[in-house]
Design a protein around this motif. Structure first.
Motif, short mmCIF file in Angstrom:
data_model
loop_
_atom_site.label_atom_id
_atom_site.label_comp_id
_atom_site.label_asym_id
_atom_site.label_seq_id
_atom_site.Cartn_x
_atom_site.Cartn_y
_atom_site.Cartn_z
N VAL A 28 0.85 -1.18 0.00
CA VAL A 28 0.00 0.00 0.00
C VAL A 28 0.89 1.24 0.00
N GLU A 29 0.66 2.10 -0.98
CA GLU A 29 1.52 3.27 -1.12
C GLU A 29 0.83 4.57 -0.73
N ARG A 30 -0.52 4.52 -0.70
CA ARG A 30 -1.28 5.73 -0.47
C ARG A 30 -2.63 5.33 0.09
N ASP A 31 -3.19 6.15 0.97
CA ASP A 31 -4.57 5.87 1.39
C ASP A 31 -5.27 7.16 1.80
N TYR A 32 -6.58 7.12 1.81
CA TYR A 32 -7.37 8.25 2.29
C TYR A 32 -8.71 7.72 2.74
N SER A 33 -9.40 8.52 3.54
CA SER A 33 -10.66 8.03 4.09
C SER A 33 -11.64 9.17 4.30
N ILE A 61 -8.10 -0.72 -3.04
CA ILE A 61 -8.91 -1.41 -2.04
C ILE A 61 -9.85 -0.40 -1.41
N PHE A 62 -11.14 -0.58 -1.66
CA PHE A 62 -12.15 0.36 -1.16
C PHE A 62 -12.99 -0.37 -0.10
N THR A 63 -12.86 0.05 1.14
CA THR A 63 -13.58 -0.56 2.25
C THR A 63 -14.65 0.42 2.70
N ALA A 103 -21.42 5.59 5.51
CA ALA A 103 -21.15 6.18 6.82
C ALA A 103 -19.65 6.40 6.98
N MET A 104 -18.89 5.53 6.34
CA MET A 104 -17.43 5.61 6.44
C MET A 104 -16.82 4.82 5.30
N TYR A 105 -15.72 5.28 4.81
CA TYR A 105 -15.00 4.46 3.83
C TYR A 105 -13.51 4.75 3.90
N ARG A 106 -12.77 3.81 3.34
CA ARG A 106 -11.32 3.99 3.28
C ARG A 106 -10.83 3.46 1.95
N VAL A 107 -9.90 4.17 1.36
CA VAL A 107 -9.35 3.76 0.07
C VAL A 107 -7.85 3.58 0.24
#
Lengths: 119, 119
Positions: free
Chosen positions: A112-117, B27-29, B103-107
């Motif tokens: 994983v190189e990048r994330d956002y939420s 990866i989309f949670t 309600a919430m997500y993370r990418v």
């Protein structure tokens, strides 16, 4: 974030609290056979065992009503992910998965190189 | 592998046929709010639109009965994944997702370095 899903859930509904990238994600996609005997107990035990491994960061999991599921486990690095794969009790669960629970599965190891939420 | 899940499914149950690594996984949670008005149509449309983008490799998706879901889309490289994020119709769907469905997500954007499968 964690919700109380009751006793019937195999895996708690959780967003993993991962650190800033980079870290490793193991994406496990699977289709169940329909024979779920012993699955819930083993799955819960593997969650517990994984969480006790060095380098474990968290896990996220969803399975739909047709038995198609995605589980992503997060690790500090590729070495930690590899070591989890070789833990004896986990190897035994993997073998049972291949023979009994999963019609098909795929594992992808990624950085994983990048994330956002949001939320 | 693809199963016929009937009309009620938002996403076909599919293992993505990805090439040999490396490639990119997004990866989309997410956790749904419970307000799913318009979700199924938009989700199906986004699948269709994604599949038409340059560099698209496939998608895998599972959502459990409590509204917790994981969708992983696969792309030839990070540039292809970034461009998909900026497609106008997709941006509009993302905004509706933030405001209504999730309600919430993370990418998490990751590079797949290794994979293996069974079944």
């Amino acid at each position: 974030m964690q919700r109380d899903g009751g006793d019937c859930r195999r895996v708690p509904v959780t967003f993993a609290s991962t650190p800033r990238p980079p870290y490793v994600a193991v994406i496990f996609t699977s289709l169940q056979t329909g024979d779920v005997e012993g699955y819930a107990e083993t799955s819960a035990r593997m969650e517990e065992l994984a969480a006790a491994q060095p380098g474990y960061l968290g896990i996220e999991s969803a399975r739909d009503s047709e038995g198609f599921g995605i589980t992503v486990s997060y690790w500090v690095d590729a070495q930690a992910a590899r070591e989890w794969k070789t833990v004896a009790e986990h190897r035994s669960a993997q073998e049972r998965g291949r023979n009994q629970w999963y019609a098909m599965y795929r594992v992808r190891i990624a950085t994983v190189e990048r994330d956002y939420s949001d939320g």
